[in-house]
Design a protein around this motif. Structure first.
Motif, mmCIF file in Angstrom:
data_model
loop_
_atom_site.group_PDB
_atom_site.id
_atom_site.type_symbol
_atom_site.label_atom_id
_atom_site.label_comp_id
_atom_site.label_asym_id
_atom_site.label_seq_id
_atom_site.Cartn_x
_atom_site.Cartn_y
_atom_site.Cartn_z
ATOM 1 N N SER A 18 26.344 78.245 29.891
ATOM 2 C CA SER A 18 26.599 76.838 29.563
ATOM 3 C C SER A 18 26.457 75.951 30.789
ATOM 4 C CB SER A 18 27.990 76.685 28.951
ATOM 5 O OG SER A 18 29.000 77.066 29.865
ATOM 6 N N LEU A 19 26.859 76.456 31.928
ATOM 7 C CA LEU A 19 26.676 75.674 33.152
ATOM 8 C C LEU A 19 25.203 75.608 33.533
ATOM 9 C CD1 LEU A 19 29.696 76.882 35.317
ATOM 10 C CD2 LEU A 19 29.372 74.615 34.321
ATOM 11 N N GLY A 20 24.492 76.730 33.362
ATOM 12 C CA GLY A 20 23.073 76.752 33.706
ATOM 13 C C GLY A 20 22.254 75.797 32.869
ATOM 14 N N ALA A 21 22.753 75.453 31.697
ATOM 15 C CA ALA A 21 22.026 74.529 30.816
ATOM 16 C C ALA A 21 22.540 73.102 30.909
ATOM 17 C CB ALA A 21 22.148 75.015 29.363
ATOM 18 N N HIS A 22 23.509 72.865 31.780
ATOM 19 C CA HIS A 22 24.115 71.530 31.867
ATOM 20 C C HIS A 22 23.147 70.566 32.548
ATOM 21 C CE1 HIS A 22 26.888 68.306 33.048
ATOM 22 N NE2 HIS A 22 27.667 68.754 32.087
ATOM 23 N N ALA A 23 22.784 69.490 31.856
ATOM 24 C CA ALA A 23 21.743 68.580 32.351
ATOM 25 C C ALA A 23 22.134 67.942 33.684
ATOM 26 C CB ALA A 23 21.475 67.498 31.308
ATOM 27 N N GLY A 24 23.387 67.536 33.808
ATOM 28 C CA GLY A 24 23.811 66.902 35.048
ATOM 29 C C GLY A 24 23.763 67.847 36.235
ATOM 30 N N ILE A 28 21.824 70.539 36.468
ATOM 31 C CA ILE A 28 20.409 70.810 36.742
ATOM 32 C C ILE A 28 19.809 69.677 37.577
ATOM 33 C CG2 ILE A 28 18.122 71.000 35.695
ATOM 34 C CD1 ILE A 28 19.488 72.405 33.312
ATOM 35 N N ALA A 29 20.082 68.436 37.198
ATOM 36 C CA ALA A 29 19.530 67.291 37.920
ATOM 37 C C ALA A 29 20.051 67.252 39.354
ATOM 38 C CB ALA A 29 19.880 65.995 37.191
ATOM 39 N N ALA A 30 21.331 67.539 39.543
ATOM 40 C CA ALA A 30 21.891 67.554 40.897
ATOM 41 C C ALA A 30 21.256 68.646 41.740
ATOM 42 C CB ALA A 30 23.402 67.747 40.831
ATOM 43 N N GLY A 31 21.004 69.800 41.132
ATOM 44 C CA GLY A 31 20.343 70.881 41.856
ATOM 45 C C GLY A 31 18.934 70.502 42.284
ATOM 46 N N GLU A 32 18.221 69.835 41.418
ATOM 47 C CA GLU A 32 16.863 69.415 41.756
ATOM 48 C C GLU A 32 16.868 68.407 42.900
ATOM 49 O OE1 GLU A 32 14.036 70.735 40.725
ATOM 50 O OE2 GLU A 32 15.307 72.154 39.645
ATOM 51 N N ARG A 33 17.836 67.482 42.870
ATOM 52 C CA ARG A 33 17.944 66.524 43.981
ATOM 53 C C ARG A 33 18.248 67.251 45.287
ATOM 54 N NH1 ARG A 33 20.748 63.569 39.965
ATOM 55 N NH2 ARG A 33 22.769 64.191 40.846
ATOM 56 N N MET A 34 19.118 68.253 45.219
ATOM 57 C CA MET A 34 19.450 69.010 46.419
ATOM 58 C C MET A 34 18.215 69.718 46.976
ATOM 59 S SD MET A 34 22.021 72.291 46.893
ATOM 60 C CE MET A 34 20.851 73.404 46.066
ATOM 61 N N PHE A 35 17.465 70.387 46.116
ATOM 62 C CA PHE A 35 16.281 71.108 46.596
ATOM 63 C C PHE A 35 15.234 70.157 47.160
ATOM 64 C CE2 PHE A 35 17.675 74.486 43.490
ATOM 65 C CZ PHE A 35 18.016 75.412 44.463
#
Length: 411
Positions: free
Chosen positions: A160-166, A168-175
């Motif tokens: 459920s966390l892996g599918a959480h849109a917020g 996921i978006a934060a992870g992409e910003r970090m990368f």
């Protein structure tokens, strides 16, 4: 025995934005500076004043980490907390790269909850890490912040966390941010997941750790607490009165009703009851108080405890360490998993008694305080434990370990 040498080394400290995370590190900083070393300390802007007199070079960074910490039960709440931790972990990174542009430090010391920047810099410059735990630790899985314990309602899963849109978006910003600094996604993931500290130091006394009788690997050390820094200001109870301190910490989520019940239970002619209600309760909400009871948003506990006969509190590790310093027995009212562990050990060792939060009534508080104040054995056991801690000299042991882990090439 100090392992210090004439060689001046440079240590970088990365803290976490909580008073209980910053304050225990300051005696170590003082000790390293006294030995002739240079320390650069990265701290959230709102807590920079705590480090100002430590002898370190203070580098402030802007922190958005919430204070006080909110509820963490649902998927959304857990995702929010993970995003906050991710953002906070990377907040000092740009400032550190700028500060060390000409010459990296020799070793990095970081809080258990401030791993992101420390690990990324250690990987970039091939430096050792020393990790500080302002609470208990476990060997198989390092402890997280007790205020962010895992939800218990069964709704939160890795999926459920892996599918959480917020999230996921934060992870992409970090990368994306890390890619601009030269870290590709695979490298960043590998570095951030790596448990590679050369040494792990806990501020929990050895006797208080869960599994206190078990052997620990060499890289895990219980250094215990150092004496509290001398706070500014002064406080004394009226003549002829002993103080009783009541507090659930600076950011505990609680109700004014808890403090009202304690005030009703403990008010007496020969007592001065001090309530410090923290960041979630307005002192005015506690209501009208009996004579001999005073309420503060916050008051340094080190001003009150030298005059106290009892401490009613949530059994946070820093609170316990402060009470131990002044030989004040506790009535523990735990609110988190870490505090549950502390409260259980306090009770087992005869250093105080425990009350469950839901069982707090004027009668139960009055009886608990009577138990620990009428029997001098409680304070005596605290005194003996305190003398043991003082003899171990936590700050010196920590500085020895940091020096020992510094690469030989720079000595």
């Amino acid at each position: 025995m100090s392992l210090s040498s004439p060689v001046r080394r440079h240590y970088a400290f990365f803290s976490f934005p909580g008073i209980g995370h910053v304050r225990p590190t300051l005696p170590i900083v003082h000790e390293l500076v006294a030995r002739g070393h240079r320390v650069t300390y990265f701290v959230a802007d709102r807590l920079a004043h705590l480090v100002a007199g430590s002898g370190a070079e203070v580098v402030e960074y802007f922190s958005e980490f919430p204070e006080p910490v909110g509820e963490v039960r649902t998927v959304d709440e857990t995702a929010r907390m993970l995003i906050d931790l991710m953002r906070e972990g990377l907040a000092p990174l740009h400032g550190a790269l700028e500060a060390f542009a000409e010459q990296p430090p020799d070793l990095i010391v970081h809080d258990d909850n401030s791993t992101h920047t420390a690990r990324l810099l250690a990987h970039r410059w091939n430096l050792p890490l020393v990790r500080l735990y302002p609470h208990f630790y476990t060997i198989d899985e390092p402890a997280g912040d007790p205020q962010t314990e895992q939800p218990d309602d069964g709704e939160v899963t890795a999926a459920s966390l892996g599918a959480h849109a917020g999230l996921i978006a934060a992870g992409e910003r970090m990368f994306a941010d890390l890619a601009a600094l030269g870290y590709d996604r695979e490298t960043a993931l590998s570095v951030l997941r790596c448990e590679d500290a050369a040494s792990n130091l806990s501020f929990a006394p050895r006797f208080l750790q869960p599994g206190a009788d078990e052997d620990l690997p060499d890289r895990f050390l219980c250094i215990g607490p150092s004496p509290d820094p001398v706070p500014e200001g002064s406080w004394e109870p009226p003549a002829g009165r002993a103080a009783i301190l009541v507090s659930l910490g600076t950011s505990a989520k609680t109700s004014p009703e808890f403090f009202r019940r304690c005030a009703l239970a403990l008010a007496a002619e020969d007592r001065q009851v001090v309530l410090t209600v923290g960041g979630r309760v307005d002192p005015a909400e506690v209501g009208e108080l009996p004579d001999g009871v005073e309420v503060h948003q916050w008051l340094p506990h080190a001003l009150v405890l030298p005059h106290a006969s009892a401490y009613v509190g949530s059994a946070g590790l820093n609170s316990f360490n402060s009470a131990l310093r002044w030989h004040v027995p506790l009535v523990s009212v735990p609110l988190t998993l870490e505090q549950e562990a502390t409260a259980s050990r306090v009770d087992e060792l005869g250093l105080g008694v425990r009350l469950d939060f839901d069982d707090v009534t004027p009668e139960s508080v009055r009886q608990a305080v009577s138990t620990i104040t009428s029997d001098p054995a409680y304070a005596e056991r605290m005194r003996r434990m305190s003398e043991t801690i003082d003899a171990e000299n936590a700050a010196s042991r920590a500085a020895d370990e940091i020096e020992f882990q510094t690469p030989v090439a720079v000595r």
